[in-house]
Design an enzyme around this catalytic site. Structure first.
Site, PDB file in Angstrom:
ATOM      1  N   GLU A   3      18.131 -94.140 -83.994  1.00 27.77           N
ATOM      2  CA  GLU A   3      19.774 -93.810 -83.577  1.00 27.77           C
ATOM      3  C   GLU A   3      20.866 -93.983 -84.596  1.00 27.77           C
ATOM      4  O   GLU A   3      20.857 -94.973 -85.258  1.00 27.77           O
ATOM      5  CB  GLU A   3      20.379 -94.454 -82.448  1.00 27.77           C
ATOM      6  CG  GLU A   3      21.665 -93.079 -81.430  1.00 27.77           C
ATOM      7  CD  GLU A   3      21.682 -94.559 -80.257  1.00 27.77           C
ATOM      8  OE1 GLU A   3      21.465 -95.161 -79.634  1.00 27.77           O
ATOM      9  OE2 GLU A   3      22.431 -93.478 -79.689  1.00 27.77           O
TER      10      GLU A   3
ATOM     11  N   ARG B 212       9.376-107.292 -83.093  1.00 28.96           N
ATOM     12  CA  ARG B 212      10.426-106.834 -83.570  1.00 28.96           C
ATOM     13  C   ARG B 212      10.963-108.614 -84.585  1.00 28.96           C
ATOM     14  O   ARG B 212      10.899-108.813 -84.703  1.00 28.96           O
ATOM     15  CB  ARG B 212      11.517-107.439 -82.604  1.00 28.96           C
ATOM     16  CG  ARG B 212      12.514-107.020 -82.849  1.00 28.96           C
ATOM     17  CD  ARG B 212      13.887-106.559 -81.565  1.00 28.96           C
ATOM     18  NE  ARG B 212      14.823-106.568 -81.847  1.00 28.96           N
ATOM     19  CZ  ARG B 212      15.805-106.078 -80.999  1.00 28.96           C
ATOM     20  NH1 ARG B 212      14.968-105.402 -80.193  1.00 28.96           N
ATOM     21  NH2 ARG B 212      16.893-105.840 -81.015  1.00 28.96           N
TER      22      ARG B 212
ATOM     23  N   LYS C 252      23.169-104.403 -84.265  1.00 28.18           N
ATOM     24  CA  LYS C 252      23.925-103.303 -84.927  1.00 28.18           C
ATOM     25  C   LYS C 252      25.872-103.567 -84.172  1.00 28.18           C
ATOM     26  O   LYS C 252      26.356-103.493 -85.259  1.00 28.18           O
ATOM     27  CB  LYS C 252      23.757-102.004 -84.266  1.00 28.18           C
ATOM     28  CG  LYS C 252      22.710-101.277 -85.181  1.00 28.18           C
ATOM     29  CD  LYS C 252      21.992 -99.548 -85.129  1.00 28.18           C
ATOM     30  CE  LYS C 252      20.966 -99.423 -85.219  1.00 28.18           C
ATOM     31  NZ  LYS C 252      20.758 -97.665 -84.781  1.00 28.18           N
TER      32      LYS C 252
HETATM   33  C1  LIG Z   1      14.905-111.081 -81.616  1.00 28.35           C
HETATM   34  O1  LIG Z   1      15.721-110.288 -81.401  1.00 28.35           O
HETATM   35  C2  LIG Z   1      15.887-109.708 -80.126  1.00 28.35           C
HETATM   36  C3  LIG Z   1      17.496-109.078 -80.207  1.00 28.35           C
HETATM   37  O2  LIG Z   1      18.151-109.406 -81.237  1.00 28.35           O
HETATM   38  C4  LIG Z   1      15.344-110.804 -79.610  1.00 28.35           C
HETATM   39  O3  LIG Z   1      15.781-109.992 -78.011  1.00 28.35           O
HETATM   40  C5  LIG Z   1      14.451-111.460 -79.230  1.00 28.35           C
HETATM   41  O4  LIG Z   1      13.648-112.291 -78.579  1.00 28.35           O
HETATM   42  C6  LIG Z   1      14.481-112.282 -80.550  1.00 28.35           C
HETATM   43  N1  LIG Z   1      13.229-112.263 -80.732  1.00 28.35           N
HETATM   44  C7  LIG Z   1      12.300-113.775 -81.198  1.00 28.35           C
HETATM   45  C8  LIG Z   1      11.154-113.875 -81.272  1.00 28.35           C
HETATM   46  O5  LIG Z   1      13.619-114.360 -81.795  1.00 28.35           O
END
Ligand SMILES: *[C@@H]1O[C@H](CO)[C@@H](O)[C@H](O)[C@H]1NC(C)=O
Ligand SMILES: *[C@@H]1O[C@H](CO)[C@@H](O)[C@H](O)[C@H]1NC(C)=O
Ligand SMILES: *[C@@H]1O[C@H](CO)[C@@H](O)[C@H](O)[C@H]1NC(C)=O
Length: 760
Positions: A253, A473, A483
């Site tokens: 996006e 992620r 962001k």
């Molecule tokens: C990674 O970052 C996202 C968004 O900030 C969060 O929702 C997620 O829990 C995080 N995962 C870990 C393993 O830190």
């Protein structure tokens, strides 16, 4: 036991443990959770990490009733990090009702070990002849894993591997005699964080030729189950358009600068298409005119190119606004969408109570008419939305009649004022995937729960279903990839713009001097797993060093110069020249450095008070000047208690063999100015490993994350460098020429220190 000891015995790293100690709310929750899970005598760090994630999650909120069920699974080692999200979602949805464990396991994708073994059995039997004939050379392990995965797509990777290893051993015995080279031999130096799964999930993706469907059951709350699929006819129509090629898309996006997480997404989508000889679209997901801009679009395209990816086509979601609208009309006509007038607060409340909106069952014609009025601008903003008619009793929040269209009287960067209704991500993403005939739709794990609605909508519109797969992620320690937060730092001028070298925006990384290859290698190393980990910056640095070691020529710069006079030096400067190497290899190109009566060394390489384990200079001690001669300090000059000059002798015959080797810079030739440069050193942007867990993330900002050295002395050959040139300053790290350089002064950014233990 002390709290710190408790936290480290469950495997938390000390920095994480210490930051938890500073957060009383988190700490008390965490301790309670550790005790409830019954691991207060220690456990595997993978278990500890999950418990920590759970504690952090509910730090400021209500713990769901059945959290103990999840804790039990975690403590038993049965739950993997990628399953946690689904597990928490399941028990949250269950509220007060009792949890059916079989359903729970299914929802989180925990596959019982017996089922894994059975699948492995089938695969081994299927290949038995070939295995017996060719033994371990018959297949790559990854190919066998892929076959097992076809049968049990959600099985735990380690279970699969262990079961395969065991059964192969039973069938074939030891590997001795098999010419089998370990693929790991070159990997020894990679920091421990590399994921356990080193096998390639790409190999388990279905071919576009037989993508008959997702093979996932969509279970509705009324007990009906349906399995969306691509009919033979649909598949053939699709294949006639694509010729059977793999088609993927990278769909950012344009509402911010791309960051390292996008680098990973590019590696997945472009990377997979590239390996499969397919095509990858760059699709700008511009469905929300607020906050999106051409500046961001330009940055995304720039960064795709910088990382070396070549889009098959650049498209915009807005290219499809007309089709999306027509599909919405179709959806209403089929009875699967309605115009709603609930306020956002009402929608939220009704979802929580699993209640239908009073407008849900209005006549189709009424919705059609209202939707047309919405498009025509006749309905004020906020007074109506188009909602999909999904399953208001569902366990899955993403089936609770998601909004498909909302009214926004906002001008769009591309369609300007043509539209005043805009489709949501949930509505548009899957449809555009299908319109572009995407075969594999890869996205991050937090979208996993949206899979059902993705398939639901395409099924209701009778459209081609791409294969959907989610990957972990990316989160990086001591930094942020959100962001929204990045924008805050930029807007408040806490950093120097979107390309500040401390940020993990791709523009920041480029300005910092990180080579695109290093980013791609880093993303590749971790991008193909489903684990969702907090990756240490050390791992990023590792790939940066690995790349720059090959490409950055060596040179010498002294940050805090201390003058050394070589008292036995005779002759003229022009006479004495030493040869230095650009690279460590034996056949490296060389360059010349004059050796002069006055030289500069690093102030920190001299000590007034010597000690045994110190290899630098001290009165009476010797060091080797890199590429030149050994020198021995015979005396030093102090002014106001500060050492301002050393007197030394040098050994032109190199008979002395000192242990320490230091870098140095000669005095400029008579009539020329000593070359000084500005050096910028960057440290961690946030003080704690995971700033998101800090009660106020801004307080965790490290104001000392940037240090500027104004007058470092450099070898004269660094006079004619240009922006983007990279060097290794010996013993100091890798540096790049910054765009702030002018004809008066060159500015260098430190890309990375030579070792992770280096200060900064
Ligand atoms: C990674 O970052 C996202 C968004 O900030 C969060 O929702 C997620 O829990 C995080 N995962 C870990 C393993 O830190
Ligand atoms: C996608 O496939 C359909 C046939 O199913 C074809 O009509 C259409 O032109 C294709 N679109 C693109 C962008 O390839
Ligand atoms: C750098 O490259 C050289 C070969 O050019 C190699 O011998 C050395 O081990 C590498 N150093 C690091 C830290 O990777």
């Amino acid at each position: 036991m002390s709290a710190l000891k408790l936290l480290t015995c469950i495997g938390l790293e000390e920095t994480t443990a210490r930051s938890a100690l500073e957060n009383p709310k988190l700490l008390s929750d965490l301790i309670a959770i550790i005790q409830e899970a019954g691991v207060d005598n220690g456990c595997d760090k993978h278990i500890g990490k999950l418990l920590y994630t759970v504690a952090a999650r509910y730090m400021n909120g209500h713990r769901p009733q059945h959290l103990s069920t999840v804790l039990r699974y975690i403590a038993s080692g049965k739950m993997r990090s990628h399953q946690l999200e689904a597990a928490l979602e399941y028990i949250t949805a269950a509220r007060r009702e009792s949890v059916d464990l079989a359903k729970f396991e299914r929802a989180c994708g925990i596959v019982p070990l017996e089922d894994v073994k059975a699948a492995v059995d089938t695969v081994i039997n299927r290949n038995k002849e070939k295995l017996l004939a060719e033994r371990y050379a018959a297949f790559k392990l990854s190919a066998l894993v892929a076959q097992v995965r076809e049968l049990q797509p959600h099985a735990d990777h380690r279970d699969v591997k262990a079961a395969l290893d065991g059964q192969l051993y039973e069938l074939l015995g030891e590997k001795t005699g098999d010419a089998h080279k370990s693929r790991k031999t070159n990997k020894a130096r990679v920091p421990e964080q590399l994921p356990e799964e080193d096998l390639d999930p790409f190999s388990s993706f279905p071919s576009p030729l037989d993508n008959t469907g997702p093979h996932v059951d969509v279970e509705l709350s009324d007990g009906t189950v349906f399995r969306p699929s691509n009919s033979r006819e649909k598949l053939e129509k699709h294949l006639s358009a694509t010729g059977g090629a793999v088609v993927t898309r990278f769909p950012p996006e344009p509402n911010g600068y791309s960051h390292l997480g996008h680098g990973k997404a590019m590696g997945m989508n472009f990377g997979f298409a590239c390996e499969a000889n397919g095509k990858c679209y760059l699709r700008l997901d511009d469905t929300n005119p607020e906050g999106e801009s051409d500046e961001f679009t330009a940055n995304i395209q720039d960064m795709v190119q910088w990382l070396g990816w070549k889009p098959f086509k650049v498209t915009y979601c807005s290219d499809y606004f007309e089709e999306l609208y027509e599909k919405a009309v179709e959806l209403i006509k089929r009875g699967y969408a309605y115009v709603d007038h609930q306020t956002p607060a009402e929608v939220k409340e009704y979802r929580e109570k699993l209640l239908e909106s009073p407008w849900r069952n209005r006549p189709i014609d009424e919705s059609l008419e209202l939707f047309e009025q919405m498009r025509a601008g006749a309905v004020p903003e906020g007074q109506a939305t188009l909602r999909m008619k999904q399953d208001m009793k569902s366990n899955n929040g993403n089936m609770l009649d998601l909004v498909a269209y909302r009214i926004k009287f906002a001008s769009h960067p591309r369609t300007k004022d043509k539209w005043c209704i805009y489709p949501t991500y949930d509505y548009s993403h899957c449809i555009v995937d299908s319109l572009e005939n995407i075969t594999h739709s890869l996205c991050t794990l937090e979208f996993e729960t949206r899979r059902v609605s993705y398939y639901w909508l395409l099924d209701k519109l009778d459209m081609y279903l791409p294969y959907v797969w989610e990957y972990g992620r990316l989160n990086v320690s001591n930094n942020l990839l959100s962001k929204r937060k990045l924008k805050y730092l930029v807007d408040k001028q806490m950093v120097d713009g979107w390309d500040d070298p401390r940020l993990l925006t791709l523009a920041g990384l480029r300005r910092r001097g990180v080579p695109p290859n290093a980013i791609n290698n880093f993303c590749r190393a971790l991008g193909r797993t489903r684990s969702d980990n907090l990756i240490s910056t050390d791992l990023v640095d590792h790939f940066v060093r690995e790349e720059l070691n090959k490409t950055a020529p060596r040179t010498m710069v002294v940050f805090q110069p201390l003058k050394v006079t070589i008292i036995n030096f005779e002759g003229h400067e022009q006479d004495q020249v030493v040869e230095a190497k650009r690279f460590p290899d034996a056949n490296s190109p060389t360059y010349k450095i004059p050796f002069t009566k006055t030289i500069y060394i690093e102030r920190t390489d001299f000590r007034e008070h010597d000690s045994k384990d110190y290899y630098g200079l001290s009165k009476g001690k010797s060091v080797l000047l890199r590429y030149a001669f050994p020198i021995t300090c015979v005396d030093y000059v102090c002014v106001d208690g500060e050492v301002v000059e050393l007197l030394a002798t040098y050994d032109p015959l190199k008979a002395i063999k000192p242990k320490g080797v230091i870098h140095w810079v000669p005095e400029a030739a008579p009539g020329t100015k000593q070359l000084t440069v500005e050096v910028r050193l960057f440290g961690k942007l946030f003080k704690s490993e995971d700033p998101r867990l800090h009660s106020n993330w801004l307080e965790d900002f490290n104001p000392q994350s940037k240090e500027v050295i104004n007058d470092a002395v450099a070898l004269h050959c660094l006079k004619d460098v240009k922006c983007g040139d990279c060097f290794q300053f010996e013993r100091k790290g890798y540096f790049v020429v910054d765009r702030d350089s002018s004809s008066c002064k060159t500015v260098f950014n430190r890309i990375v220190a030579l070792k992770s233990s280096f200060r900064g």
